[in-house]
Write a protein that holds these residues in place. Structure first.
Motif, short mmCIF file in Angstrom:
data_model
loop_
_atom_site.label_atom_id
_atom_site.label_comp_id
_atom_site.label_asym_id
_atom_site.label_seq_id
_atom_site.Cartn_x
_atom_site.Cartn_y
_atom_site.Cartn_z
N UNK A 1 0.84 -1.20 0.00
CA UNK A 1 0.00 0.00 0.00
C UNK A 1 0.88 1.25 0.00
N UNK A 2 0.53 2.20 -0.85
CA UNK A 2 1.28 3.45 -0.96
C UNK A 2 1.33 4.20 0.37
N UNK A 3 2.52 4.65 0.74
CA UNK A 3 2.69 5.44 1.96
C UNK A 3 2.52 6.93 1.64
N UNK A 4 1.83 7.63 2.55
CA UNK A 4 1.51 9.04 2.34
C UNK A 4 2.46 9.92 3.15
N UNK A 5 3.06 10.90 2.47
CA UNK A 5 4.02 11.81 3.08
C UNK A 5 3.43 13.22 3.10
N UNK A 6 3.34 13.82 4.27
CA UNK A 6 2.88 15.20 4.40
C UNK A 6 4.00 16.16 4.04
N UNK A 7 3.80 16.94 2.98
CA UNK A 7 4.83 17.81 2.42
C UNK A 7 4.94 19.11 3.23
N UNK A 8 6.12 19.35 3.79
CA UNK A 8 6.37 20.52 4.66
C UNK A 8 5.32 20.57 5.77
N UNK A 9 5.04 19.42 6.33
CA UNK A 9 3.96 19.25 7.29
C UNK A 9 2.71 18.89 6.54
N UNK A 10 1.95 19.89 6.14
CA UNK A 10 0.80 19.74 5.25
C UNK A 10 0.47 21.15 4.79
N UNK A 11 1.25 21.67 3.87
CA UNK A 11 1.30 23.13 3.67
C UNK A 11 0.06 23.72 3.02
N UNK A 12 -0.82 22.91 2.45
CA UNK A 12 -2.07 23.46 1.94
C UNK A 12 -3.15 23.52 3.01
N UNK A 13 -2.84 22.99 4.18
CA UNK A 13 -3.78 23.01 5.30
C UNK A 13 -3.36 23.98 6.38
N UNK A 14 -2.06 24.06 6.65
CA UNK A 14 -1.52 24.94 7.68
C UNK A 14 -0.22 25.55 7.17
N UNK A 15 0.26 26.64 7.77
CA UNK A 15 1.50 27.26 7.31
C UNK A 15 2.64 26.24 7.24
N UNK A 16 3.34 26.25 6.13
CA UNK A 16 4.36 25.22 5.90
C UNK A 16 5.49 25.31 6.91
N UNK A 17 6.00 24.14 7.26
CA UNK A 17 7.15 24.04 8.17
C UNK A 17 6.92 24.82 9.47
N UNK A 18 5.68 24.81 9.94
CA UNK A 18 5.37 25.47 11.22
C UNK A 18 5.11 24.40 12.27
N UNK A 19 5.32 24.75 13.52
CA UNK A 19 5.05 23.80 14.60
C UNK A 19 3.58 23.43 14.64
#
Length: 255
Positions: A1-19
């Motif tokens: 099964x394909x593994x899902x990677x959150x890019x820069x956290x999840x940058x279309x949902x919350x500010x990228x690379x933020x805590x």
């Protein structure tokens, strides 16, 4: 099964690379979280994508010139947070056992690798006990060779898009040079589609990662191909679609 990677956290949902983004991405149940690391002149390992501050921070200039005092005083756009350090990010992400970390080692604003950064990053991963479930990643083969030299026990991932492949003498040559160095090959979705036959002859399906997919049709297409990894700015959508795509297979296994 394909593994899902959150890019820069999840940058279309919350500010990228933020805590905040990293905390929330953990709750989604992603298989891995990807983020980026720069090294400042003062010696801090900083989690931010660009080599300059303007796009994501209320400040200007190269990331490497950000002092500890300046970092604390600045704010990421759309947040009340400062640029996080690697240790701050790992303090959050290390709490979920089994989560994979894809740590991209960036270069400075001149395109030059930061001296000694691979060893510094690997030591932080070891200190938080996540080195065994991390990948050190880069577009630059020389950076990955440095990772192998200073942290041979930490897995590696190489990234490539059409422009980068062209500058390295073509995709076939690039893949041939990277093959023995990495465990995962991450390829931009447009290049993956255009060179699929070449890629499949060169890299095992389970070692392939496609990036960055945010639309339903694109995500489902690569799930159906059985790709090993998929990177998304909308990992929530990718996780929901994975359940749907694999539901028939699970039902058949149960019956």
């Amino acid at each position: 099964m394909t593994k899902i990677i959150g890019h820069r956290g999840a940058r279309n949902l919350w500010p990228e690379n933020s805590l905040t983004g990293f905390r929330n991405a953990l709750r989604l149940g992603v298989d891995a979280i990807e983020f980026d690391v720069h090294l400042s002149d003062s010696g801090e390992l900083l989690v931010i994508h660009d080599s300059t501050l303007e796009r994501t921070v209320h400040a200007t200039g190269p990331v490497r010139r950000l002092t500890p005092q300046g970092r604390i005083a600045t704010r990421l756009r759309d947040t009340d947070e400062s640029v996080p350090t690697l240790s701050e990010v790992l303090d959050i992400l290390a709490t979920r056992e089994g989560l994979s970390l894809h740590v991209e080692i960036k270069s400075d604003e001149r395109g030059s690798p930061y001296p000694g950064v691979a060893g510094r990053v690997a030591e932080e991963l070891r200190r938080f006990g996540v080195d065994h479930r991390s990948h050190l990643t880069s577009f630059d083969i020389s950076v990955l060779e440095d990772c192998r030299l200073h942290a041979p026990h930490v897995a590696r991932l190489v990234s490539v898009n059409a422009g980068w492949a062209a500058r390295q003498g073509g995709l076939a040559r690039f893949l041939a040079g990277a093959g023995a160095l990495v465990e995962i090959v991450a390829i931009h979705h447009e290049l993956m589609a255009a060179e699929w036959d070449l890629i499949r002859r060169t890299v095992p399906l389970e070692q392939l990662c496609v990036w960055t997919l945010n639309e339903k049709e694109d995500i489902c297409r690569w799930f159906e191909k059985g790709i090993g990894y998929l990177t998304s700015d909308r990992p929530d959508l990718a996780l929901d679609l994975r359940q749907i795509v694999h539901a028939p297979a699970r039902a058949e296994e149960i019956s």
